[in-house]
Design a protein around this motif. Sequence first.
Motif, PDB file in Angstrom:
ATOM      1  N   ASP A  62      75.279 -19.311 -31.533  1.00  0.00           N
ATOM      2  CA  ASP A  62      74.329 -18.371 -30.935  1.00  0.00           C
ATOM      3  C   ASP A  62      75.001 -17.728 -29.718  1.00  0.00           C
ATOM      4  O   ASP A  62      75.272 -18.392 -28.713  1.00  0.00           O
ATOM      5  N   GLY A  63      75.269 -16.434 -29.866  1.00  0.00           N
ATOM      6  CA  GLY A  63      76.057 -15.723 -28.861  1.00  0.00           C
ATOM      7  C   GLY A  63      75.399 -15.596 -27.501  1.00  0.00           C
ATOM      8  O   GLY A  63      76.054 -15.277 -26.506  1.00  0.00           O
ATOM      9  N   LEU A  64      74.089 -15.844 -27.453  1.00  0.00           N
ATOM     10  CA  LEU A  64      73.406 -15.693 -26.164  1.00  0.00           C
ATOM     11  C   LEU A  64      73.648 -16.895 -25.246  1.00  0.00           C
ATOM     12  O   LEU A  64      73.553 -16.801 -24.031  1.00  0.00           O
ATOM     13  N   ARG A  65      73.982 -18.038 -25.865  1.00  0.00           N
ATOM     14  CA  ARG A  65      74.062 -19.273 -25.069  1.00  0.00           C
ATOM     15  C   ARG A  65      75.105 -19.202 -23.960  1.00  0.00           C
ATOM     16  O   ARG A  65      74.904 -19.776 -22.886  1.00  0.00           O
ATOM     17  N   SER A  66      76.224 -18.495 -24.192  1.00  0.00           N
ATOM     18  CA  SER A  66      77.264 -18.380 -23.154  1.00  0.00           C
ATOM     19  C   SER A  66      76.655 -17.791 -21.891  1.00  0.00           C
ATOM     20  O   SER A  66      76.835 -18.321 -20.788  1.00  0.00           O
ATOM     21  N   LEU A  67      75.932 -16.696 -22.077  1.00  0.00           N
ATOM     22  CA  LEU A  67      75.362 -16.020 -20.920  1.00  0.00           C
ATOM     23  C   LEU A  67      74.210 -16.832 -20.317  1.00  0.00           C
ATOM     24  O   LEU A  67      74.037 -16.868 -19.098  1.00  0.00           O
ATOM     25  N   ARG A  68      73.444 -17.514 -21.184  1.00  0.00           N
ATOM     26  CA  ARG A  68      72.369 -18.385 -20.677  1.00  0.00           C
ATOM     27  C   ARG A  68      72.942 -19.482 -19.773  1.00  0.00           C
ATOM     28  O   ARG A  68      72.388 -19.774 -18.716  1.00  0.00           O
ATOM     29  N   ALA A  69      74.065 -20.054 -20.168  1.00  0.00           N
ATOM     30  CA  ALA A  69      74.673 -21.124 -19.358  1.00  0.00           C
ATOM     31  C   ALA A  69      74.985 -20.595 -17.956  1.00  0.00           C
ATOM     32  O   ALA A  69      74.645 -21.224 -16.945  1.00  0.00           O
ATOM     33  N   LEU A  70      75.598 -19.415 -17.902  1.00  0.00           N
ATOM     34  CA  LEU A  70      75.981 -18.867 -16.597  1.00  0.00           C
ATOM     35  C   LEU A  70      74.748 -18.424 -15.809  1.00  0.00           C
ATOM     36  O   LEU A  70      74.674 -18.596 -14.587  1.00  0.00           O
ATOM     37  N   SER A  91      71.806  -8.555 -29.126  1.00  0.00           N
ATOM     38  CA  SER A  91      71.190  -7.263 -28.809  1.00  0.00           C
ATOM     39  C   SER A  91      71.257  -6.970 -27.303  1.00  0.00           C
ATOM     40  O   SER A  91      71.249  -7.887 -26.477  1.00  0.00           O
ATOM     41  N   SER A  92      71.326  -5.672 -26.981  1.00  0.00           N
ATOM     42  CA  SER A  92      71.418  -5.255 -25.573  1.00  0.00           C
ATOM     43  C   SER A  92      70.234  -5.763 -24.761  1.00  0.00           C
ATOM     44  O   SER A  92      70.388  -6.113 -23.598  1.00  0.00           O
ATOM     45  N   GLU A  93      69.049  -5.779 -25.370  1.00  0.00           N
ATOM     46  CA  GLU A  93      67.857  -6.217 -24.625  1.00  0.00           C
ATOM     47  C   GLU A  93      67.989  -7.664 -24.168  1.00  0.00           C
ATOM     48  O   GLU A  93      67.618  -7.997 -23.041  1.00  0.00           O
ATOM     49  N   GLY A 101      85.751 -13.631 -19.331  1.00  0.00           N
ATOM     50  CA  GLY A 101      85.873 -12.446 -20.180  1.00  0.00           C
ATOM     51  C   GLY A 101      84.540 -11.811 -20.544  1.00  0.00           C
ATOM     52  O   GLY A 101      84.499 -10.784 -21.223  1.00  0.00           O
ATOM     53  N   LEU A 102      83.422 -12.407 -20.083  1.00  0.00           N
ATOM     54  CA  LEU A 102      82.115 -11.807 -20.400  1.00  0.00           C
ATOM     55  C   LEU A 102      81.935 -10.477 -19.672  1.00  0.00           C
ATOM     56  O   LEU A 102      81.357  -9.534 -20.222  1.00  0.00           O
ATOM     57  N   THR A 103      82.454 -10.384 -18.442  1.00  0.00           N
ATOM     58  CA  THR A 103      82.335  -9.110 -17.713  1.00  0.00           C
ATOM     59  C   THR A 103      83.114  -8.025 -18.448  1.00  0.00           C
ATOM     60  O   THR A 103      82.606  -6.921 -18.661  1.00  0.00           O
ATOM     61  N   ARG A 104      84.330  -8.350 -18.858  1.00  0.00           N
ATOM     62  CA  ARG A 104      85.155  -7.369 -19.586  1.00  0.00           C
ATOM     63  C   ARG A 104      84.414  -6.858 -20.822  1.00  0.00           C
ATOM     64  O   ARG A 104      84.422  -5.673 -21.119  1.00  0.00           O
ATOM     65  N   MET A 105      83.710  -7.753 -21.506  1.00  0.00           N
ATOM     66  CA  MET A 105      83.050  -7.337 -22.730  1.00  0.00           C
ATOM     67  C   MET A 105      81.714  -6.631 -22.492  1.00  0.00           C
ATOM     68  O   MET A 105      81.420  -5.625 -23.123  1.00  0.00           O
ATOM     69  N   LEU A 106      80.917  -7.150 -21.543  1.00  0.00           N
ATOM     70  CA  LEU A 106      79.554  -6.630 -21.386  1.00  0.00           C
ATOM     71  C   LEU A 106      79.450  -5.545 -20.321  1.00  0.00           C
ATOM     72  O   LEU A 106      78.613  -4.654 -20.424  1.00  0.00           O
ATOM     73  N   LEU A 107      80.279  -5.655 -19.273  1.00  0.00           N
ATOM     74  CA  LEU A 107      80.218  -4.701 -18.164  1.00  0.00           C
ATOM     75  C   LEU A 107      81.637  -4.207 -17.860  1.00  0.00           C
ATOM     76  O   LEU A 107      82.182  -4.468 -16.780  1.00  0.00           O
ATOM     77  N   ASP A 125      75.326   5.380 -17.218  1.00  0.00           N
ATOM     78  CA  ASP A 125      75.748   5.036 -18.594  1.00  0.00           C
ATOM     79  C   ASP A 125      75.551   3.541 -18.861  1.00  0.00           C
ATOM     80  O   ASP A 125      75.046   3.146 -19.909  1.00  0.00           O
ATOM     81  N   MET A 126      75.964   2.713 -17.896  1.00  0.00           N
ATOM     82  CA  MET A 126      75.920   1.264 -18.113  1.00  0.00           C
ATOM     83  C   MET A 126      74.481   0.765 -18.242  1.00  0.00           C
ATOM     84  O   MET A 126      74.147   0.023 -19.165  1.00  0.00           O
ATOM     85  N   LEU A 127      73.616   1.202 -17.326  1.00  0.00           N
ATOM     86  CA  LEU A 127      72.232   0.705 -17.349  1.00  0.00           C
ATOM     87  C   LEU A 127      71.466   1.249 -18.554  1.00  0.00           C
ATOM     88  O   LEU A 127      70.587   0.580 -19.101  1.00  0.00           O
ATOM     89  N   PHE A 128      71.845   2.455 -18.990  1.00  0.00           N
ATOM     90  CA  PHE A 128      71.225   3.020 -20.192  1.00  0.00           C
ATOM     91  C   PHE A 128      71.630   2.182 -21.411  1.00  0.00           C
ATOM     92  O   PHE A 128      70.804   1.819 -22.246  1.00  0.00           O
ATOM     93  N   ARG A 129      72.920   1.865 -21.472  1.00  0.00           N
ATOM     94  CA  ARG A 129      73.439   1.051 -22.572  1.00  0.00           C
ATOM     95  C   ARG A 129      72.728  -0.305 -22.632  1.00  0.00           C
ATOM     96  O   ARG A 129      72.446  -0.832 -23.698  1.00  0.00           O
ATOM     97  N   LEU A 130      72.413  -0.856 -21.448  1.00  0.00           N
ATOM     98  CA  LEU A 130      71.749  -2.166 -21.392  1.00  0.00           C
ATOM     99  C   LEU A 130      70.225  -2.039 -21.517  1.00  0.00           C
ATOM    100  O   LEU A 130      69.506  -3.011 -21.349  1.00  0.00           O
ATOM    101  N   ARG A 131      69.778  -0.815 -21.784  1.00  0.00           N
ATOM    102  CA  ARG A 131      68.358  -0.554 -22.012  1.00  0.00           C
ATOM    103  C   ARG A 131      67.452  -0.935 -20.839  1.00  0.00           C
ATOM    104  O   ARG A 131      66.349  -1.462 -21.023  1.00  0.00           O
TER     105      ARG A 131
END
Length: 445
Positions: A155-163, A192-194, A220-226, A303-309
């Motif tokens: 589950d790809g969300l767990r990485s970000l949930r941990a942080l 998903s972006s949401e 590397g999460l910043t590089r990928m998401l932001l 652009d960034m905040l639009f992309r992140l909805r």
Amino acid sequence: MIHIDPVLKEIAHIFSAHQKKVYLVGGAVRDMLRKKSAHDWDLASDALCDEVCLMFRRVVKTGIKHGTVTVLYKGHAIEVTTFRTEADYTDGRRPDTVQFTATIEEDLSRRDFTMNAVAVDLVSGKISDPFDGAEDIKKKIIRCVGNAEDRLSEDGLRSLRALRFSSVLNFTVDDAILAAIPRALGVTAKVSSERIRDEFEKIILSQKPSLALNLMAQTGLTRMLLPELADCIGVEQKGYHHFDVHTHSVLACDYAAKQQASKEVRLAALLHDIGKPQAAKLDERGIWTFYNHEKISARLVRDMLFRLRFPNGVIDKTVHLVAEHMFHYEDEWRSAAVRRFIARVGEENLEDLFALRSADTFGMAGIEPDPRSLLPLRLRIEDVLAKSCVLSLKNLAVNGSDLLSMGIPTGKRIGIILNQLLEAVLEDPELNTRGKLLEIAGKLG
Ligand code: ATP
Ligand code: MG
């Protein structure tokens, strides 16, 4: 033994009258063990959704597919989920198939982190803690239930949930998770972006966003998401600044959080300089300059905040603060300059812009900004506001329909002329009469 709220005891009574088991799970148990009050209750039970619906008068079928209903009881909205083995995988590859199961232990084994896999039996008050979550909560450490690499790539969300939890709870992230995040980036990319936005927002709104933001950069999460923020890593700026642009931005965001600033100020504090990598030029003395970076930052932030909805209101306000963050006051300013400043920033945004300035100043050297530094400008603003001058179109003595009835055609032109009239009034408040403004408009039209 743990203290159980009387409302939860009543609910437990109803379940046991129907020969069903019911446990308090998730964040509420974690918060109880941390001796903090819980903000919502999640329950797990061997009862199926239909059975829960029969037990209570008001039940909303919020997630039948995943075995979840929401019971409305004495002013509480309580999520009840049937014991199951599968989580809602968000990697976009697995179907969301749900396997219901008989025991709480099996249900706990599907959960993400040990601190989230403790259950309290609401009938007996006994704690089920097969993964030593209570001990990890005591040690303030975030560990996966089972093998970190497997769990994060399910589950790809767990990485970000941990942080996110590390920032929100001020907990340490286990090394096994930090090692597994880079390997699971491909799965996180499919979330998903949401859902990414919700976690990012919780990080920004936490007491110490830097805990998660630094780990995001490291893994590397910043590089990928932001990526725009990742471009700031290692961008040096000598002079007033002690740090590279990324470190400066994260420090500024922490300061905004410490001041309990709004979401928009915190976002602006983190993102106000993301235009610097593109604006960077070495001058003839060999010093880096970043002219007009605020304009590039504003565009990239949009652009960034639009992309992140993010909602439009949040985007517009954040972009505006970023675009205005370089304001520079001097005592020589005439009153007209102060009025133009207020009109440009908007009276309602002044406090946020000043909060952003304090955060920006803190981020330069990690030193508490002098609260007196903005005082001269604040006093000049007070002075202007006390005179109730016209500072926006809505207080102008003429409006669009006045111009229309003068024969100026509808369309962009009207807006342009109204703004020119406002400029004139900001320069000379005496001009704000219908007669004088219509005369000027006649010449402009
Ligand atoms: P909070 O509500 O304070 O953000 P929480 O721990 O209650 O924290 P929720 O997102 O409400 O988090 O989820 C409730 C529980 O469901 C979690 O404690 C965890 O046990 C489980 N859970 C939630 N999301 C996942 C996931 N992506 N993978 C595995 N288990 C999860
Ligand atoms: Mg919760």
